[in-house]
Design a protein around this motif. Sequence first.
Motif, PDB file in Angstrom:
ATOM      1  N   LEU A   1       0.824  -1.209   0.000  1.00 64.57           N
ATOM      2  CA  LEU A   1       0.000   0.000   0.000  1.00 64.57           C
ATOM      3  C   LEU A   1       0.862   1.264   0.000  1.00 64.57           C
ATOM      4  O   LEU A   1       0.566   2.242  -0.691  1.00 64.57           O
ATOM      5  N   LYS A   2       1.951   1.232   0.749  1.00 60.17           N
ATOM      6  CA  LYS A   2       2.852   2.391   0.812  1.00 60.17           C
ATOM      7  C   LYS A   2       3.493   2.642  -0.553  1.00 60.17           C
ATOM      8  O   LYS A   2       3.567   3.803  -1.018  1.00 60.17           O
ATOM      9  N   SER A   3       3.967   1.571  -1.201  1.00 57.72           N
ATOM     10  CA  SER A   3       4.601   1.742  -2.514  1.00 57.72           C
ATOM     11  C   SER A   3       3.584   2.250  -3.546  1.00 57.72           C
ATOM     12  O   SER A   3       3.914   3.078  -4.402  1.00 57.72           O
ATOM     13  N   GLN A   4       2.316   1.790  -3.458  1.00 55.49           N
ATOM     14  CA  GLN A   4       1.268   2.286  -4.363  1.00 55.49           C
ATOM     15  C   GLN A   4       1.037   3.780  -4.151  1.00 55.49           C
ATOM     16  O   GLN A   4       0.917   4.542  -5.117  1.00 55.49           O
ATOM     17  N   ARG A   5       0.972   4.193  -2.881  1.00 57.13           N
ATOM     18  CA  ARG A   5       0.781   5.614  -2.563  1.00 57.13           C
ATOM     19  C   ARG A   5       1.907   6.468  -3.139  1.00 57.13           C
ATOM     20  O   ARG A   5       1.683   7.522  -3.739  1.00 57.13           O
ATOM     21  N   GLU A   6       3.153   5.978  -2.943  1.00 55.47           N
ATOM     22  CA  GLU A   6       4.323   6.717  -3.451  1.00 55.47           C
ATOM     23  C   GLU A   6       4.274   6.815  -4.978  1.00 55.47           C
ATOM     24  O   GLU A   6       4.617   7.869  -5.546  1.00 55.47           O
ATOM     25  N   GLU A   7       3.862   5.744  -5.635  1.00 52.33           N
ATOM     26  CA  GLU A   7       3.763   5.730  -7.106  1.00 52.33           C
ATOM     27  C   GLU A   7       2.727   6.756  -7.586  1.00 52.33           C
ATOM     28  O   GLU A   7       2.967   7.507  -8.543  1.00 52.33           O
ATOM     29  N   VAL A   8       1.566   6.808  -6.911  1.00 44.28           N
ATOM     30  CA  VAL A   8       0.516   7.766  -7.271  1.00 44.28           C
ATOM     31  C   VAL A   8       1.031   9.199  -7.122  1.00 44.28           C
ATOM     32  O   VAL A   8       0.822  10.050  -8.008  1.00 44.28           O
ATOM     33  N   LEU A   9       1.713   9.472  -6.007  1.00 46.21           N
ATOM     34  CA  LEU A   9       2.245  10.822  -5.770  1.00 46.21           C
ATOM     35  C   LEU A   9       3.296  11.193  -6.817  1.00 46.21           C
ATOM     36  O   LEU A   9       3.347  12.349  -7.279  1.00 46.21           O
ATOM     37  N   ARG A  10       4.143  10.226  -7.186  1.00 47.36           N
ATOM     38  CA  ARG A  10       5.182  10.495  -8.191  1.00 47.36           C
ATOM     39  C   ARG A  10       4.544  10.834  -9.547  1.00 47.36           C
ATOM     40  O   ARG A  10       4.934  11.811 -10.210  1.00 47.36           O
ATOM     41  N   LYS A  11       3.539  10.059  -9.947  1.00 51.04           N
ATOM     42  CA  LYS A  11       2.855  10.316 -11.224  1.00 51.04           C
ATOM     43  C   LYS A  11       2.163  11.680 -11.211  1.00 51.04           C
ATOM     44  O   LYS A  11       2.164  12.424 -12.201  1.00 51.04           O
TER      45      LYS A  11
END
Length: 185
Positions: A139-149
């Motif tokens: 979940l943390k890695s998904q959140r970071e990916e969304v923020l990066r995009k």
Amino acid sequence: MAAEVPVPPQYIPQPVTDFRGFPDGPRGFKVGVTKKGVLGQKRRLEEYEEQVEKEQEEQAMAGEVQPFGPRKKVKHNTHGLAKVSGRSWKQAGERAGTLRNPKLSTSWDEKMRIKAEKASFLEQKRESQAAWKAKKGMLKSQREEVLRKKEENRKKSEVTVRVSSATAKKMQKSKKARKALRTGE
């Protein structure tokens, strides 16, 4: 006249021994040793050796044969005498160690079963914790990916203006303009 204490029917008379006439002999094997440790006094040891020699000479003169080594202290039968309560018919009580309840202790098989249950519980606990940590990490890695995009899209949609180096130098002087300056990619 003093009233006598009634004697119960289970009273068993014990052999009575008079200890008042007993001679005081050597006290045991530990020569020169006290409760606090070894005595370092030579004089006492020498006095004791002299006393032992005198006793051996007296016994030799009397014709008694002394066994080799110090004598053991004689243990007299004092069972049933001089009870604190004064009741000579009371039987000696059992020691606390003999009063163990066998139902309180468990068998080896039972102990091993409990041990196996505990081990399996701990294993399940470790597995569930590992799964929970993996889920949290995902979940943390998904959140970071969304923020990066999101940040990439914001940069793409920005309106930019090319500025000459002279204008850039002028912009460096004010704080607000300096924040707006970025190098091109």
